[in-house]
Design a protein around this motif. Sequence first.
Motif, mmCIF file in Angstrom:
data_model
loop_
_atom_site.group_PDB
_atom_site.id
_atom_site.type_symbol
_atom_site.label_atom_id
_atom_site.label_comp_id
_atom_site.label_asym_id
_atom_site.label_seq_id
_atom_site.Cartn_x
_atom_site.Cartn_y
_atom_site.Cartn_z
ATOM 1 N N LEU A 184 -8.182 2.011 -6.327
ATOM 2 C CA LEU A 184 -7.280 1.587 -5.070
ATOM 3 C C LEU A 184 -6.449 2.384 -4.500
ATOM 4 N N GLU A 208 -9.103 4.261 -2.649
ATOM 5 C CA GLU A 208 -9.269 4.053 -0.723
ATOM 6 C C GLU A 208 -8.137 3.847 -0.200
ATOM 7 N N THR A 209 -6.724 3.565 -0.842
ATOM 8 C CA THR A 209 -6.149 3.811 0.260
ATOM 9 C C THR A 209 -4.854 5.502 0.093
ATOM 10 N N ARG A 251 0.543 -1.408 0.089
ATOM 11 C CA ARG A 251 0.087 -0.355 0.578
ATOM 12 C C ARG A 251 1.010 1.278 -0.067
#
Length: 879
Positions: free
Chosen positions: A526, A529-530, A498
């Motif tokens: 991604l 979200e991250t 991540r």
Amino acid sequence: MTYPQLDGASDAGGRPPRGAGDGAPGGGRDAPDARRQGRRRSRRRAALSIWLPGAVLCLSLLTALVGPWLAPHDPGAALDMPYAPISGDAPLGTERLGADVLSRVLAGGRSLIIVSVCALLAAYAVSIPAGAVAALRRGAVESVIMRLVDVLMSVPAFVLLSVLVVATGRGPVGIAGATIVILVPDITRMVHAVTRQALEHDYVEAARSRGESLGYMIRRELLPNLVPLLRADAGVRFVGAVFTIATAAFLGYGAQPPAADWALMLLENQPGLSLQPLAVLAPTVMLLLILVSANALADRLPATADVLSREDGPVGAPPSGGSSVAVTVPQRAAVLSCRGLRMEAAGRTLLAGADLDLSPGRVLALVGESGSGKTTLALGLLAGPRPGVTRTGGRVLLDGTDLYSVGPRRLRALRAHRTAYVPQDPRTSLAPTLRVSAHITELLRAGRVPRDERVEKARAALRLVGLPDDDAFLARRPHQLSGGQRQRVALAGALAGRPTVLVLDEPTSALDPVTAAALLRDLGRLAAETGAAVLLVTHDLAAAAEVADSVAVMAHGRIVEAGPAASLIRSPATAAARELVAAARASGTALTAPSEPRPVHASAGVDSGSPEGTPVLRVRGLTARHGRGGPAVLSDIGLTVADAGCLTVVGASGSGKTTLLRCLAGLHPRWDGEVRLADTPLGRTVAARDRDSLRAVQLVAQNPYDSLNPAHTVATIVGRPLRLFGIARDEAAVSKEVGRLLESVGLDRSYATRRPAALSGGQRQRVALARALAARPRVLLCDEVTSALDPTSAASVVALLDVLRRESGTALVVVTHDLTVAPRLGGSVAVLEQGTVVEYGSVEETVLGSPRHPVTRALIDAVPSLDGRGYEAWRTAGG
């Protein structure tokens, strides 16, 4: 014959590309001259960097070789009392027997240098063939050679030296033999490892598929590319040889008193060191001068030789000066920024002042044609430019930390915890010795993820990129994966930790449309979200538009246009952006509107109808495996290719497309079934095929940047099949035919003198086609020949293949994951899914009509389009 417009640095007439001439911003008539002057300055600096160690080494060696003739006295005659001080007759005093130290130093190095050089040359003469043969032959030959090497390496060098000298006798011959035996194991292992790595190159695969002999493979394909490594290694080995021989003499195995020898002087004069230190220091200084200067020269030669041998390259290189368009996303503060970033290599400007901002949770797509500087900028943002590329200006800030101002340890820590990078080439993205699990968990370990969480995070990362997460897949090594699977494993490793900043260099180039579309969707999710800031480097504008928040267009080392993806596609402002948009739209419209759909029955299976025309290639019941007793990679494949016809093989990554092509080329030995060329059965391997069969089936490898041997000129590359198959006998005939072949693929005859480094990607692919056509084949096997090319170059290569098929009558078998290739080439299409042909028929029925199988429909629907119209949209709208 009419050919598509040439891509890359120049057209067939040698004219510079658009934007490289008078009208180019920052260009002009003086720009090429300025760049050439810069390259000359780089060459001069490179030459000067090796002048001092080279001069010292040459002077030291020359002194050692001619020293006996320069000695003022007889080295063995007593001149004064032992350990006498400096005097007029003895400028360095005398040693333990009263002989002149200067005379003994001048006379004491010749045998050491001669024996060292002879031993080194003999060691290389033994080790290079042994290591190369072991790597090329594999099996029992490799086991015998490498186990013998292991045995020799397991014996300490001191013990080996003592045993061999006692066995062969004291003196130069015995010491030379012992030195050779000590050097051979290390050199053999190095050559073996480098050769194994070289076998992964596409140009070696192409040579194997032509049926080249073992001697030719070593001499012409491997050795020229080993020379830079061997040249650097020779310095280290020479030092080792000198040290070994000097040690043997110091131990009393070499020259015996009263002979003059540097090592013997050290041994004999130790007791009188306090009385006459020059008797020990003088030979010590001579040894150190040779060893240190040889090491320094070996360290500097590889990079310097690369600069000195670098060709001027295309005249369309990026101009120096000027600035780029700043790329920012104003909604959020940037986590990574660069300002005025400039990069050069050999005096040539690669980046001309790039400005870029990456913001959390945003995806920035960096697009442009091949050679525009995208990868250079991506690596520059991580402060990790390629060897030979240097930063000449600008800053890169990661959360306020200038990456170019911190030390190596701090930079490694920042990269491990905050950034991730996925390179373009799937062949080099994974360590060949690590299993999938080890590759991902090692990256997690570097990011300080707790041990008990690593395996689960690795499985989650694999699921994220659409790969199995079972134990069997985790235990695989890179050679057991397809190109697309390797790329996804590399991406999984990057995503597992991540990262704050994720840099992806052409992550979809080796993937099929379905996998690529799913990956891009997951990438956007991604990022959201991250909160990772994502830089997506790609030449596919349509793919970038589906996921990117903003797009930056590069051309000639500059960012020429930037903005939100939708507005840039709707109204591009620069010529470079307009060309990319046009190429993306043309690719999307290759899959034209379907005709009336034919009914799909539950029992519909493989369309086994033979294509029209006389069959030239028949495949029946082909089943292939990886390894002995492994699962089937291909199962019961049956295909037919007509004379002058075309068969396009499509399918998801890992479906067996490349394995099928390697079976047809004789490069994959573990298969059963029948393959016939007309009425002649083809052998299972290259070695089992005769000269006519090898000539009739030619392979064009996937990667244009790896399919040509960088050590050879275009004339040598294209001319080799002419010589091998006896098509042209004398040099004049070969030269004439090479020129004709280059013109047949749309290149000027002047390209014959260039090396691959001076060609663009599209030009390299054309040279690869010319090499294959030189054999006058009946069947041309093309493995993903457009996957590494930008849309403009890819379109020109596909158009060229179509022209060659129709004009020369050569049949084509084209493996690709780009479904838009099939309509542009025509003929038949075979769709592979998990090693099985699930649909087989004409392009009109299978692609442009109504496909029967869900896999085919999914592949078509996943083809990116700027209009957002896939297969289902066409069916709904009726075209």
